[in-house]
Design a protein around this motif. Structure first.
Motif, PDB file in Angstrom:
ATOM      1  N   UNK A   1       0.837  -1.200   0.000  1.00  0.00           N
ATOM      2  CA  UNK A   1       0.000   0.000   0.000  1.00  0.00           C
ATOM      3  C   UNK A   1       0.869   1.247   0.000  1.00  0.00           C
ATOM      4  N   UNK A   2       0.523   2.217  -0.811  1.00  0.00           N
ATOM      5  CA  UNK A   2       1.220   3.519  -0.815  1.00  0.00           C
ATOM      6  C   UNK A   2       0.393   4.489  -1.625  1.00  0.00           C
ATOM      7  N   UNK A   3       0.162   5.665  -1.055  1.00  0.00           N
ATOM      8  CA  UNK A   3      -0.499   6.746  -1.793  1.00  0.00           C
ATOM      9  C   UNK A   3       0.564   7.404  -2.662  1.00  0.00           C
ATOM     10  N   UNK A   4       0.371   7.367  -3.988  1.00  0.00           N
ATOM     11  CA  UNK A   4       1.429   7.862  -4.885  1.00  0.00           C
ATOM     12  C   UNK A   4       1.631   9.372  -4.790  1.00  0.00           C
ATOM     13  N   UNK A   5       0.745  10.074  -4.088  1.00  0.00           N
ATOM     14  CA  UNK A   5       0.923  11.520  -3.943  1.00  0.00           C
ATOM     15  C   UNK A   5       1.787  11.869  -2.732  1.00  0.00           C
ATOM     16  N   UNK A   6       2.173  10.862  -1.946  1.00  0.00           N
ATOM     17  CA  UNK A   6       2.935  11.102  -0.706  1.00  0.00           C
ATOM     18  C   UNK A   6       4.368  10.588  -0.871  1.00  0.00           C
ATOM     19  N   UNK A   7       5.321  11.524  -0.860  1.00  0.00           N
ATOM     20  CA  UNK A   7       6.727  11.167  -1.149  1.00  0.00           C
ATOM     21  C   UNK A   7       7.256  10.051  -0.237  1.00  0.00           C
ATOM     22  N   UNK A   8       6.970  10.147   1.058  1.00  0.00           N
ATOM     23  CA  UNK A   8       7.497   9.146   1.993  1.00  0.00           C
ATOM     24  C   UNK A   8       6.912   7.762   1.693  1.00  0.00           C
ATOM     25  N   UNK A   9       5.632   7.729   1.330  1.00  0.00           N
ATOM     26  CA  UNK A   9       5.004   6.435   1.023  1.00  0.00           C
ATOM     27  C   UNK A   9       5.550   5.864  -0.283  1.00  0.00           C
ATOM     28  N   UNK A  10       5.798   6.745  -1.245  1.00  0.00           N
ATOM     29  CA  UNK A  10       6.378   6.305  -2.518  1.00  0.00           C
ATOM     30  C   UNK A  10       7.779   5.726  -2.273  1.00  0.00           C
ATOM     31  N   UNK A  11       8.546   6.394  -1.412  1.00  0.00           N
ATOM     32  CA  UNK A  11       9.899   5.897  -1.136  1.00  0.00           C
ATOM     33  C   UNK A  11       9.850   4.521  -0.462  1.00  0.00           C
ATOM     34  N   UNK A  12       8.859   4.307   0.405  1.00  0.00           N
ATOM     35  CA  UNK A  12       8.784   2.985   1.044  1.00  0.00           C
ATOM     36  C   UNK A  12       8.298   1.929   0.047  1.00  0.00           C
ATOM     37  N   UNK A  13       7.507   2.349  -0.951  1.00  0.00           N
ATOM     38  CA  UNK A  13       7.083   1.416  -2.018  1.00  0.00           C
ATOM     39  C   UNK A  13       8.311   0.929  -2.803  1.00  0.00           C
TER      40      UNK A  13
END
Ligand code: NAP
Length: 248
Positions: A62-74
């Motif tokens: 799971x990761x919201x593509x609009x959130x940099x930190x979540x994208x980095x964890x993806x």
């Protein structure tokens, strides 16, 4: 099929629709696939289960593509689990049509954030991990050719993606990394059902205007993405590939 053997892919927005079909196709062609989802964990888990049942390898993240930190964890999830990253499919996207008088800043920001900022954050976070032979594929739309009324924001987002695709093909080209866009016409998906497009006059108009005489299915798009991700497309970059049954 093993044309993507030893390659690792991330597909954003792969819990349903076009993204889920792309993820299944890449896995069937031999890639290990990170199935990104926004809110539909169950949908992503189902895609993983189907891929594993067919003998492939996949992981839901799971990761919201609009959130940099979540994208980095993806991106980190792909590297930590599979050790490399070769294919990035920027598919997550939304579409909300409205007359210009009815457009709001909220509608604008939401669509530009998910459809444009998302692919830019994902491409930027993936960049340090991509090597020669890697490939980024952006899912754009044929709206950038047919310019439907009441789609200023959505068509604007996809016009930006077409342009960004060519720009990034120049940035990544010297490293042997290719960047292309696939621009589907109207496709039957969970999203187009929810939006009320399927069964509407807009569908009938699309069928009428399409030389092949029907709207598309997700299975019409997935093999094109797999081809672009493969070494068979090694001389193809910076292309905007219309996949719309000839509608232009
Ligand atoms: P869909 O059925 O609505 O699926 C959209 C996917 O995007 C879902 O997996 C959703 O995840 C994900 N998503 C949305 N916002 C996200 C976010 N902030 N972070 C991560 N994931 C997010 O859509 P679709 O019809 O398959 O369309 C997919 C792509 O194709 C879009 O870029 C669309 O613009 C493009 N396209 C579609 C058509 C068409 O007619 N269907 C035609 C041309 C182009 P969750 O559900 O898990 O939140």
């Amino acid at each position: 099929m093993d044309k993507l053997k030893d390659k690792v892919a991330i597909v954003t927005g792969a819990s349903k629709g076009i993204g889920a079909a792309i993820a299944r196709q890449l896995a069937a062609d031999g890639a290990k696939v990170v199935i990104n989802y926004g809110s539909s964990k169950r949908g992503a888990d189902n895609v993983v289960a189907d891929i594993e049942a067919a003998g492939g390898s996949a992981l839901a993240v799971g990761a919201d593509v609009t959130q940099k930190a979540e994208v980095e964890s993806l991106i980190r999830a792909a590297i930590e689990n599979y050790g490399r990253l070769d294919i990035v499919v920027n598919n997550a996207g939304i579409y909300q049509f409205a007359r210009i008088e009815d457009t709001t800043e909220t509608l604008y920001r939401k669509q530009f954030d998910i459809n444009v900022l998302g692919p830019m954050l994902v491409s930027a976070a993936a960049a340090p991990h991509l090597g020669a032979g890697a490939s980024i594929i952006n899912i754009s739309s044929n709206v950038t050719r047919i310019h439907p009324a009441e789609s200023a924001i959505y068509t604007g987002t996809k016009g930006a993606i077409d342009a960004i695709t060519v720009v990034l093909s120049r940035e990544f080209g010297p490293r042997g990394i290719r960047v292309n866009a696939v621009n589907p016409g109207l496709i039957e998906t969970e999203g187009t059902h929810t939006a009320g497009v399927i069964g509407s006059d807009f569908q009938a108009w699309n069928e009428d205007q399409t030389p092949l005489g029907r709207i598309g299915q997700v299975s019409d798009i997935a093999p094109i993405v797999s081809y672009l991700a493969s070494d068979e497309a090694r001389w193809v970059t910076g292309e905007i590939i219309l996949a719309s049954g000839g509608m232009r």
